[in-house]
Enzyme design. Structure first.
Site, PDB file in Angstrom:
ATOM      1  N   GLN A  54       0.828  -1.109   0.016  1.00  0.00           N
ATOM      2  CA  GLN A  54       0.132  -0.114   0.103  1.00  0.00           C
ATOM      3  C   GLN A  54       0.840   1.269   0.171  1.00  0.00           C
ATOM      4  OE1 GLN A  54      -2.065   2.644  -0.111  1.00  0.00           O
ATOM      5  NE2 GLN A  54      -3.730   1.197   0.593  1.00  0.00           N
ATOM      6  N   ARG A  56      -0.230   4.192   0.362  1.00  0.00           N
ATOM      7  CA  ARG A  56      -0.409   5.275   1.161  1.00  0.00           C
ATOM      8  C   ARG A  56      -0.254   4.912   2.954  1.00  0.00           C
ATOM      9  NH1 ARG A  56      -4.151   8.931   2.193  1.00  0.00           N
ATOM     10  NH2 ARG A  56      -5.552   8.611  -0.150  1.00  0.00           N
ATOM     11  N   GLN A  78     -18.745   1.584  -3.077  1.00  0.00           N
ATOM     12  CA  GLN A  78     -17.707   1.022  -4.043  1.00  0.00           C
ATOM     13  C   GLN A  78     -16.935  -0.039  -3.279  1.00  0.00           C
ATOM     14  OE1 GLN A  78     -14.638   3.539  -5.507  1.00  0.00           O
ATOM     15  NE2 GLN A  78     -13.671   2.174  -6.557  1.00  0.00           N
ATOM     16  N   GLU A  96      -7.990   0.353   1.331  1.00  0.00           N
ATOM     17  CA  GLU A  96      -7.651   0.218   2.661  1.00  0.00           C
ATOM     18  C   GLU A  96      -8.745   1.369   3.525  1.00  0.00           C
ATOM     19  OE1 GLU A  96      -3.760  -0.113   5.808  1.00  0.00           O
ATOM     20  OE2 GLU A  96      -3.549  -0.214   3.608  1.00  0.00           O
ATOM     21  N   ARG A  97      -8.944   2.549   3.302  1.00  0.00           N
ATOM     22  CA  ARG A  97      -9.582   3.334   3.888  1.00  0.00           C
ATOM     23  C   ARG A  97     -11.252   2.883   4.100  1.00  0.00           C
ATOM     24  NH1 ARG A  97     -11.305   7.758   2.202  1.00  0.00           N
ATOM     25  NH2 ARG A  97     -11.404   8.876   4.125  1.00  0.00           N
ATOM     26  N   ASN A 130      -3.724   3.416  -6.620  1.00  0.00           N
ATOM     27  CA  ASN A 130      -3.758   4.456  -5.921  1.00  0.00           C
ATOM     28  C   ASN A 130      -3.183   5.839  -6.261  1.00  0.00           C
ATOM     29  OD1 ASN A 130      -4.423   3.588  -2.760  1.00  0.00           O
ATOM     30  ND2 ASN A 130      -3.604   1.771  -3.820  1.00  0.00           N
TER      31      ASN A 130
END
Length: 303
Positions: A54, A56, A78, A96-97, A130
């Site tokens: 990831q 982020r 989504q 991931e959020r 991302n």
């Protein structure tokens, strides 16, 4: 909670396949693979692990709480994307959020788009997807580009095709990684913009970079004002950055070695003054109430 559960009720029949060891799908050639791979299923959240690829690294707690509140009322609009690792084991590719916010709400399942990919494919998918997002900070984007170069061996031309960005745009992001780490942190925290960072890149000496960075913060300089200040530094060979104490003597070696650690920890250039008797003072600057509270948390956390 009821609203969120209702919204998430996607592919429960498909998700049941994944709980049967006899239907463990490892490749697209396996039986029932066409019913799972490339489809959206209702996946147990405990079966999912975060993606080590990831890009982020910053997740705002306030932003996550707001997203969690939205998910509680409306569900996940989504689906997240995961790749299958093994029996009842999946890894996030993107989302991931949404995953973190769903755990905050206490959801047991989340809608997930399932794929099969190896590590390199997963890394490239995660990074490229991302990079397209609007909420990544400039340094996160730059680090994602750098990882595509280092780990996937993509050229800037190839990245341009993958992410739909001009090669010059990619080059401008990568140049941000030449900034002092403290300045990179300031950009990630929103104290300065990418425009400020691009102006500072033209100065190779990171000590001078930090000196101008502090001036930007203390005087709330715009990008244009910063560019003027940088031009003045670049055309003035006699510019000197304060690096001595009040007595005009060099700082002791033990302070010189430790001051960068303080600066990186607090995200600001820390000022140290030492008198002739060995006593001294450490000054930690802050530039807003939010910045003060951030430093306060760091101090409290160090106890």
């Amino acid at each position: 909670m009821a609203k969120a559960t209702k919204k998430q009720a996607l592919g429960r029949g498909l998700s049941a396949l994944l709980k049967d060891p006899e239907n463990d799908i490892q490749s697209v050639q396996d039986k029932n693979a066409d019913k799972v791979i490339g489809n959206i299923i209702d996946l147990d959240i405990d079966f999912i692990e975060v993606n080590p690829f990831q890009p982020r690294t910053n997740f705002s707690e306030e932003s996550l709480r707001e997203l969690a509140s939205s998910i509680k009322e409306l569900g996940i609009i989504q689906p997240i994307t995961v790749r299958k690792l093994g029996f009842n084991k999946f890894q996030l590719v993107s989302g991931e959020r949404r995953y973190r916010a769903s755990k905050l709400v206490g959801l047991e399942t989340v809608p997930a788009y399932v794929r099969i990919a190896n590590d390199q494919e997963s890394l490239e998918m995660a990074l490229v997807e991302n990079i397209q997002r609007q909420d990544l900070d400039p340094i996160e984007i730059a680090l994602s580009y750098q990882r595509l170069i280092d780990e996937i061996q993509l050229t800037q031309e190839q990245m341009s095709e993958r992410v739909g960005k001009k090669r010059s745009t990619i080059a401008n992001y990568l140049r941000l990684l030449k900034l002092d780490p403290i300045i990179q942190t300031g950009m990630r925290d929103g104290f300065i913009s990418m425009g400020h960072g691009r102006a500072l890149i033209t100065i190779e000496d990171q000590t001078i970079q930090l000196d101008i960075y502090e001036k930007i913060l203390s005087n709330k300089l715009s990008v244009r004002e910063t560019e003027v200040l940088v031009r003045n530094y670049n055309t003035n060979d006699d510019v000197k950055v304060p690096s001595k104490n009040q007595e005009g003597e060099d700082l002791p070696k033990y302070i010189k070695k430790g001051i960068s650690t303080f600066s990186e920890y607090f995200g600001h250039k820390i000022d140290v003054k030492v008198s002739s008797n060995g006593k001294g003072k450490i000054t930690i600057p802050f530039h807003s109430e939010e910045d003060f509270n951030r430093i306060k948390k760091l101090v409290q956390g160090a106890k």
